[in-house]
Design an enzyme around this catalytic site. Structure first.
Site, PDB file in Angstrom:
ATOM      1  CB  VAL A  36      48.704   0.242  -8.054  1.00  0.00           C
ATOM      2  CG1 VAL A  36      48.745   0.677  -6.391  1.00  0.00           C
ATOM      3  CG2 VAL A  36      49.123   2.116  -8.806  1.00  0.00           C
ATOM      4  CB  ALA A  87      48.639  -5.919  -8.668  1.00  0.00           C
ATOM      5  CE  LYS A  88      41.513  -3.812 -11.254  1.00  0.00           C
ATOM      6  NZ  LYS A  88      40.194  -5.003 -10.729  1.00  0.00           N
ATOM      7  N   GLY A  89      45.339  -2.822 -12.537  1.00  0.00           N
ATOM      8  CA  GLY A  89      46.730  -1.854 -13.603  1.00  0.00           C
ATOM      9  C   GLY A  89      45.167  -0.493 -14.224  1.00  0.00           C
TER      10      GLY A  89
END
Length: 406
Positions: A36, A87-89
């Site tokens: 995201v 953001a992030k994964g």
């Protein structure tokens, strides 16, 4: 398969849907991975990659929103470091699973176009930076943070400075493993100072003795506080007279699990959730999200909860805690030191030097904690809502200065 449809369920830090939401399915294991991107600043975002069994898209959305906030909170117009977007994964897999490394490499290959252009990432829950670096190389990537390289004045010097910083050790532990815990500990100490509470004799319980929890415990113990309980996947270790933190840290495996062989006769083994109800002044959830709920918050006797993990306290639980006079120091402030240190080092605000790094983390954290708690008091908000208000003030300044990219 991937999808880049915005996820409507979780608004971004400024109230809008995230810019990008990707769901990926591994063709080998069938497991899911997520990315995201909440916001871009100068076309780039920042946020770590976590791996844990049960990781969900909604979880990654919340984390990406938090990263936008962390970046904005550290905005300083006089600094070289210019905040990025958030953001992030996330990958739905136990990091101890035999398939985990191959899955990580395939995930990074699939996300390669985003990592090359838009998303800088690194370690998070379940993954160390060295493992992310190794997997990124195996995935054919130059670096997990290569998207930021075009924004640097001198890429070669900046990359060398960051590499040197990750090579610095303090008491045999890498600087990169310590800066986050330094920030968490300083957040707690600054709050105690503000409330006129002496360090000596203050009792602390820590959930999770991995990178963040372990470093936090070390810094708080060295400041004179008493660590009375710590937990890992095997349960809780407790001692009302104080645990030997250094002894426990030296007996951890790569996943932060402590060998019980090093326990002293006076140390006791308790169930995994016993840390929550420990007789402590400060509670530090430093392992998993959503662990403090309306169903268990009544067990907490601590006066302060310091969120070293991302999103450990559910909103409904926080409301109940606030009504009982418990101060919750929010994750977006408390655990933001690691991310900020990366960029301070890369952009040149600090050198590859432990003392510089710790001094910068401590001064920045104290300034943030003071600003947040002062605003919370003045506006009669919770500290979390005060932090959100600071973000709301700063995001337009960042956008006006560096433009919007959505």
């Amino acid at each position: 398969m991937t999808s880049n449809r915005p996820h409507a369920g979780t608004p971004s830090a400024d109230g809008r849907p995230p810019l990008l939401s990707v769901t990926w399915t591994d063709h080998v294991t069938g497991r899911s991975g997520y990315l995201v991107i909440d916001r871009l600043v100068r076309g780039v975002s920042s946020g770590g990659l976590r791996m844990r069994a049960g990781c969900t898209l909604d979880e990654v959305h919340g984390l990406a929103k938090g990263m936008t906030m962390k970046e904005a909170l550290h905005y300083d117009p006089a600094a070289r470091y210019i905040p990025l977007g958030g953001a992030k994964g996330g990958i739905d897999c136990d990091p101890a699973d035999p398939d985990a490394y191959g899955l990580l490499v395939r995930y990074l290959q699939a996300m390669g176009p985003y990592i090359e252009r838009f998303w800088t990432t690194g370690e998070d829950l379940g993954l160390t930076q060295s493992l992310v670096d190794e997997a990124a190389a195996d995935a054919g990537l130059t670096s997990s943070i290569q998207a930021v390289f075009p924004l640097l004045e001198d890429e070669d010097k900046a990359r060398a400075r960051l590499s040197d910083a990750f090579g610095v050790e303090v008491d045999g532990i890498g600087l990169g493993e310590l800066v986050g815990g330094c920030g968490v500990a300083e957040a707690a100490l600054a709050t105690l100072d503000r409330d006129g509470v002496p360090y000596a004799g203050r009792r602390v319980a820590v959930q999770g003795l991995g990178t963040m929890g372990g470093a936090t415990a070390r810094f708080l113990a060295r400041a004179g506080l008493k660590i009375v309980a710590v937990s890992d996947v095997r349960g809780t270790i407790a001692n009302p007279d104080g645990l030997d933190v250094e002894r426990l840290l030296a007996a951890r495996d790569e996943h932060g699990t402590v060998s019980r062989d090093v326990l002293r006769p006076e140390d006791t083994k308790l169930p995994g959730d016993a840390w929550l109800a420990a007789d402590a002044d400060i509670l530090v959830p430093a392992a998993v999200s959503y662990c403090i709920t309306p169903d268990n918050e009544s067990r907490i006797t601590a006066r302060y909860i310091v969120e070293a993990a991302n999103m450990p306290v559910l909103p409904a639980a926080e409301t109940l805690l606030a009504a009982r006079g418990v101060t919750v120091l929010p994750d977006v402030v408390v655990n933001s030191g690691t991310n900020a240190w990366w960029w301070w080092t890369l952009f040149g605000d600090v050198d590859a030097d432990a003392e510089q790094a710790f001094a910068k983390v401590r001064s920045s954290m104290r300034a943030l904690i003071t600003t947040m708690l002062d605003r919370a008091t003045t506006e009669r908000r919770t500290p979390r809502l005060a932090a959100h208000a600071i973000v709301e003030d700063r995001l337009p300044l960042i956008a006006d200065t560096f433009g919007r990219f959505r």
